[in-house]
Design a protein around this motif. Structure first.
Motif, PDB file in Angstrom:
ATOM      1  N   SER A  80       0.799  -1.227   0.000  1.00 40.42           N
ATOM      2  CA  SER A  80       0.000   0.000   0.000  1.00 40.42           C
ATOM      3  C   SER A  80       0.832   1.277   0.000  1.00 40.42           C
ATOM      4  N   TYR A  81       2.056   1.202   0.515  1.00 36.19           N
ATOM      5  CA  TYR A  81       2.862   2.412   0.638  1.00 36.19           C
ATOM      6  C   TYR A  81       4.194   2.335  -0.110  1.00 36.19           C
ATOM      7  N   GLY A  82       4.515   1.168  -0.657  1.00 34.78           N
ATOM      8  CA  GLY A  82       5.765   1.011  -1.384  1.00 34.78           C
ATOM      9  C   GLY A  82       6.989   1.126  -0.510  1.00 34.78           C
ATOM     10  N   LEU A  83       6.854   0.781   0.771  1.00 32.69           N
ATOM     11  CA  LEU A  83       7.959   0.878   1.725  1.00 32.69           C
ATOM     12  C   LEU A  83       8.329  -0.501   2.248  1.00 32.69           C
ATOM     13  N   SER A  84       9.608  -0.732   2.414  1.00 26.83           N
ATOM     14  CA  SER A  84      10.094  -1.986   2.988  1.00 26.83           C
ATOM     15  C   SER A  84      10.521  -1.755   4.429  1.00 26.83           C
ATOM     16  N   VAL A  85      10.310  -2.745   5.264  1.00 27.36           N
ATOM     17  CA  VAL A  85      10.750  -2.637   6.650  1.00 27.36           C
ATOM     18  C   VAL A  85      12.149  -3.220   6.769  1.00 27.36           C
ATOM     19  N   ARG A  86      12.932  -2.683   7.691  1.00 20.42           N
ATOM     20  CA  ARG A  86      14.269  -3.224   7.918  1.00 20.42           C
ATOM     21  C   ARG A  86      14.240  -4.351   8.948  1.00 20.42           C
ATOM     22  N   TRP A  87      13.337  -4.203   9.948  1.00 20.59           N
ATOM     23  CA  TRP A  87      13.272  -5.222  10.996  1.00 20.59           C
ATOM     24  C   TRP A  87      11.829  -5.659  11.198  1.00 20.59           C
ATOM     25  N   GLN A  88      11.639  -6.968  11.412  1.00 16.47           N
ATOM     26  CA  GLN A  88      10.335  -7.519  11.785  1.00 16.47           C
ATOM     27  C   GLN A  88      10.468  -8.239  13.119  1.00 16.47           C
ATOM     28  N   GLU A  89       9.678  -7.809  14.089  1.00 14.39           N
ATOM     29  CA  GLU A  89       9.649  -8.472  15.393  1.00 14.39           C
ATOM     30  C   GLU A  89       8.283  -9.130  15.515  1.00 14.39           C
ATOM     31  N   GLY A  90       8.225 -10.445  15.353  1.00 17.72           N
ATOM     32  CA  GLY A  90       6.945 -11.130  15.299  1.00 17.72           C
ATOM     33  C   GLY A  90       6.700 -12.136  16.405  1.00 17.72           C
ATOM     34  N   ALA A  91       7.408 -11.984  17.528  1.00 19.27           N
ATOM     35  CA  ALA A  91       7.257 -12.954  18.617  1.00 19.27           C
ATOM     36  C   ALA A  91       6.508 -12.402  19.826  1.00 19.27           C
ATOM     37  N   SER A  92       6.343 -11.093  19.931  1.00 22.15           N
ATOM     38  CA  SER A  92       5.786 -10.483  21.138  1.00 22.15           C
ATOM     39  C   SER A  92       4.283 -10.723  21.254  1.00 22.15           C
ATOM     40  N   ARG A  93       3.835 -10.824  22.517  1.00 25.28           N
ATOM     41  CA  ARG A  93       2.406 -10.988  22.812  1.00 25.28           C
ATOM     42  C   ARG A  93       1.853  -9.789  23.572  1.00 25.28           C
ATOM     43  N   THR A  94       2.721  -9.009  24.185  1.00 28.85           N
ATOM     44  CA  THR A  94       2.313  -7.874  24.999  1.00 28.85           C
ATOM     45  C   THR A  94       3.176  -6.661  24.655  1.00 28.85           C
ATOM     46  N   THR A  95       2.777  -5.501  25.172  1.00 25.81           N
ATOM     47  CA  THR A  95       3.564  -4.289  24.956  1.00 25.81           C
ATOM     48  C   THR A  95       4.944  -4.413  25.586  1.00 25.81           C
ATOM     49  N   LEU A  96       5.010  -5.037  26.747  1.00 28.60           N
ATOM     50  CA  LEU A  96       6.307  -5.251  27.410  1.00 28.60           C
ATOM     51  C   LEU A  96       7.227  -6.073  26.516  1.00 28.60           C
ATOM     52  N   GLU A  97       6.698  -7.105  25.890  1.00 25.20           N
ATOM     53  CA  GLU A  97       7.514  -7.933  24.993  1.00 25.20           C
ATOM     54  C   GLU A  97       7.831  -7.190  23.710  1.00 25.20           C
ATOM     55  N   ASN A  98       6.925  -6.328  23.230  1.00 21.16           N
ATOM     56  CA  ASN A  98       7.245  -5.454  22.091  1.00 21.16           C
ATOM     57  C   ASN A  98       8.555  -4.725  22.352  1.00 21.16           C
ATOM     58  N   ALA A  99       8.663  -4.157  23.556  1.00 16.34           N
ATOM     59  CA  ALA A  99       9.848  -3.367  23.911  1.00 16.34           C
ATOM     60  C   ALA A  99      11.095  -4.234  24.007  1.00 16.34           C
ATOM     61  N   ARG A 100      11.004  -5.346  24.703  1.00 15.15           N
ATOM     62  CA  ARG A 100      12.168  -6.213  24.911  1.00 15.15           C
ATOM     63  C   ARG A 100      12.700  -6.762  23.592  1.00 15.15           C
ATOM     64  N   TYR A 101      11.820  -7.305  22.781  1.00 20.04           N
ATOM     65  CA  TYR A 101      12.268  -7.957  21.552  1.00 20.04           C
ATOM     66  C   TYR A 101      12.701  -6.947  20.494  1.00 20.04           C
ATOM     67  N   SER A 102      12.043  -5.778  20.466  1.00 18.18           N
ATOM     68  CA  SER A 102      12.436  -4.742  19.509  1.00 18.18           C
ATOM     69  C   SER A 102      13.827  -4.212  19.838  1.00 18.18           C
ATOM     70  N   GLN A 103      14.083  -3.987  21.116  1.00 18.69           N
ATOM     71  CA  GLN A 103      15.393  -3.476  21.516  1.00 18.69           C
ATOM     72  C   GLN A 103      16.506  -4.448  21.133  1.00 18.69           C
ATOM     73  N   ALA A 104      16.230  -5.750  21.268  1.00 21.84           N
ATOM     74  CA  ALA A 104      17.240  -6.748  20.915  1.00 21.84           C
ATOM     75  C   ALA A 104      17.590  -6.676  19.434  1.00 21.84           C
ATOM     76  N   LEU A 105      16.595  -6.440  18.585  1.00 23.99           N
ATOM     77  CA  LEU A 105      16.851  -6.312  17.146  1.00 23.99           C
ATOM     78  C   LEU A 105      17.609  -5.023  16.833  1.00 23.99           C
ATOM     79  N   LEU A 106      17.173  -3.936  17.449  1.00 24.00           N
ATOM     80  CA  LEU A 106      17.790  -2.638  17.175  1.00 24.00           C
ATOM     81  C   LEU A 106      19.232  -2.583  17.652  1.00 24.00           C
ATOM     82  N   ALA A 107      19.509  -3.237  18.777  1.00 26.72           N
ATOM     83  CA  ALA A 107      20.864  -3.201  19.348  1.00 26.72           C
ATOM     84  C   ALA A 107      21.894  -3.791  18.395  1.00 26.72           C
TER      85      ALA A 107
END
Length: 257
Positions: free
Chosen positions: A151-178
């Protein structure tokens, strides 16, 4: 595709249903009806309270008032956004769409992704999409990445697809970004969700710029805001759910768990 709901998520949904509208005031009305013969005054009072609650929680004025407790962060300026190293957008729900023979994003998730795409085009920043499959099936991150591309013609650099909660969103995203040395991010989520989401990300050592979207606003004024409508019902429910969620995490933190 077989959907398998996580037991923790199922428990949270069950508790939320009992505590939040419409089930809470339906149970209150039922209790009042059952008490009519033995305690008529109490029974009628409970039914009146249930009816009044149903009315008040369907009004735009109530929705805006409840959300005013949550919408603490003003919109992010482009000058601020350009100081970030990446954009992190949190999942907000998916649903099956038979017309596409695929999963699509819900309204809240669409708002987040649309804003993230706009920010990415204005700043040139890379995007991380975060969201698992708490109800089973296809992870939200996969759906978000697909929609961004199609829809937007944009590609993502990182996909974090394991989290179930907002807390896990933060933990798993930080691990990818680091892994790529990313420390300063623009966090995209609903304005009502930001007060809960932002502390989780800062607790992971990230510098977070709140990029809120989906503020509770209505056209018109005066009497219009006292007329019930479906959008207000949804926004009142969501605001109460978020306030309960914040209380839950506060108590959990106080207990040290």
């Amino acid at each position: 595709m077989t959907a398998q709901t996580d037991s923790m998520v199922l428990l949270h949904l069950l508790l939320g249903s009992l505590m939040l509208p419409p089930l809470n005031y339906l149970l209150l009305a039922l209790t009042g009806w059952l008490l009519q013969r033995r305690r008529p005054r109490l029974g009628r009072s409970l039914m009146l309270i249930a009816g009044l609650s149903a009315y008040l929680l369907s009004l735009p004025v109530t929705a805006m008032w409840l959300n005013s407790w949550l919408e603490r962060y003003p919109p992010l300026s482009l000058a601020q956004a350009r100081t970030a190293q990446a954009i992190v957008v949190l999942g907000g729900g998916v649903k099956p769409a038979p017309e596409y023979a695929a999963n699509v994003l819900t309204g809240a998730a669409n708002q987040r992704l649309q804003y993230a795409a706009w920010l990415a085009r204005q700043t040139g920043l890379p995007i991380l999409v975060s969201g698992g499959a708490p109800l089973g099936g296809e992870p939200e991150a996969v759906v978000m990445a697909r929609v961004l591309q199609q829809s937007y013609g944009l590609s993502v650099r990182w996909q974090e697809g394991a989290s179930r909660t907002t807390l896990e969103n933060a933990r798993y995203s930080q691990a990818l970004l680091a892994k790529d040395g990313i420390q300063r991010v623009a966090l995209v989520t609903q304005a009502w969700h930001m007060p809960r989401a932002l502390p989780f990300f800062t607790a992971q050592g990230l510098q977070v710029l709140p990029a809120s979207t989906g503020y509770s606003r209505y056209d018109g004024q005066g009497l219009v805001h006292w007329l019930p409508n479906g959008t207000a019902i949804q926004e009142c429910h969501q605001a109460l759910r978020e306030l309960v969620g914040m209380l839950y995490y506060t108590i959990r933190q106080q207990l040290g768990s």
